[in-house]
Enzyme design. Sequence first.
Site, PDB file in Angstrom:
ATOM      1  N   CYS A 115      -5.084  -2.951   8.698  1.00  0.00           N
ATOM      2  CA  CYS A 115      -3.944  -2.271   8.066  1.00  0.00           C
ATOM      3  C   CYS A 115      -4.304  -0.795   7.960  1.00  0.00           C
ATOM      4  O   CYS A 115      -5.250  -0.439   7.259  1.00  0.00           O
ATOM      5  CB  CYS A 115      -3.663  -2.850   6.688  1.00  0.00           C
ATOM      6  N   THR A 172      -2.588   1.629   6.549  1.00  0.00           N
ATOM      7  CA  THR A 172      -2.296   2.182   5.234  1.00  0.00           C
ATOM      8  C   THR A 172      -3.395   1.841   4.227  1.00  0.00           C
ATOM      9  O   THR A 172      -3.743   2.665   3.377  1.00  0.00           O
ATOM     10  CB  THR A 172      -0.917   1.707   4.738  1.00  0.00           C
ATOM     11  N   LYS A 217       9.252  -5.829  10.640  1.00  0.00           N
ATOM     12  CA  LYS A 217       9.045  -6.610   9.412  1.00  0.00           C
ATOM     13  C   LYS A 217      10.237  -7.515   9.104  1.00  0.00           C
ATOM     14  O   LYS A 217      10.067  -8.553   8.470  1.00  0.00           O
ATOM     15  CB  LYS A 217       8.762  -5.694   8.222  1.00  0.00           C
ATOM     16  N   ARG A 253       0.807  -1.203   0.000  1.00  0.00           N
ATOM     17  CA  ARG A 253       0.000   0.000   0.000  1.00  0.00           C
ATOM     18  C   ARG A 253       0.844   1.259   0.000  1.00  0.00           C
ATOM     19  O   ARG A 253       0.546   2.225  -0.687  1.00  0.00           O
ATOM     20  CB  ARG A 253      -0.955  -0.006   1.220  1.00  0.00           C
ATOM     21  N   THR A 279       3.313   4.643   8.676  1.00  0.00           N
ATOM     22  CA  THR A 279       4.162   4.564   7.492  1.00  0.00           C
ATOM     23  C   THR A 279       4.119   5.900   6.747  1.00  0.00           C
ATOM     24  O   THR A 279       3.172   6.684   6.902  1.00  0.00           O
ATOM     25  CB  THR A 279       3.701   3.467   6.512  1.00  0.00           C
ATOM     26  N   CYS A 318       0.235   2.079  12.753  1.00  0.00           N
ATOM     27  CA  CYS A 318       0.741   0.996  11.905  1.00  0.00           C
ATOM     28  C   CYS A 318       0.723  -0.253  12.774  1.00  0.00           C
ATOM     29  O   CYS A 318       1.164  -0.208  13.930  1.00  0.00           O
ATOM     30  CB  CYS A 318       2.159   1.301  11.430  1.00  0.00           C
TER      31      CYS A 318
END
Length: 193
Positions: free
Chosen positions: A47, A49, A129, A12, A89, A158
């Site tokens: 999510c 984003t 991540k 995204r 993000t 996030c």
Amino acid sequence: MVIINNTTIPGRTAVILGASTDDTVPYISSDANRLSVAEAEVLIMPCNTAHSFYDQIQKESNLPILNMIDETAARAKQMNAERVGILATTGTISSGVYQDACEKYGMAPVLPDAHIQSLVMSLIYDDVKAGAPANPDKWNAISHAMKEAGCDVLILGCTELSIVRKELKLEGCIDSLLVLAEAAITACGYRLK
């Protein structure tokens, strides 16, 4: 309640920042429609984003989709926040969804400067991540800078930052994933304990 699985959805942030020409909406809408056929009653997108595309996705779904961003901003308002730090993000920040939601509730959104935003992205991508532990020095620099900017509260916008919250035992932050989970429980007719 069913959670939309976003494992096959293009990145995204890359789409929002113009680094990818993939269109994420058809992927998410397809999942939403499959869940509707499976008799889901309410959908959530865990999510932040992806909520940059919320309006488009909601238009294509015949099921209500809980809005993680709006729920999180409403929680900040319930806490009487006035200046809300948004940690997310770069894609989420660039989309303006949290800024708009904070302003809707009469709060001033506060964004990290470029250096602090790079630390936020590093926590998300280089730590969580990548499967590494959350770096407390990065968090301390982020938290200090946002407090210096006059933030009443910080939104962890996030889901990877939810992991940072847990690992570093952070307090005084609004975890958007936790807010969404609570909203989903309530939307399904249950009470929070």
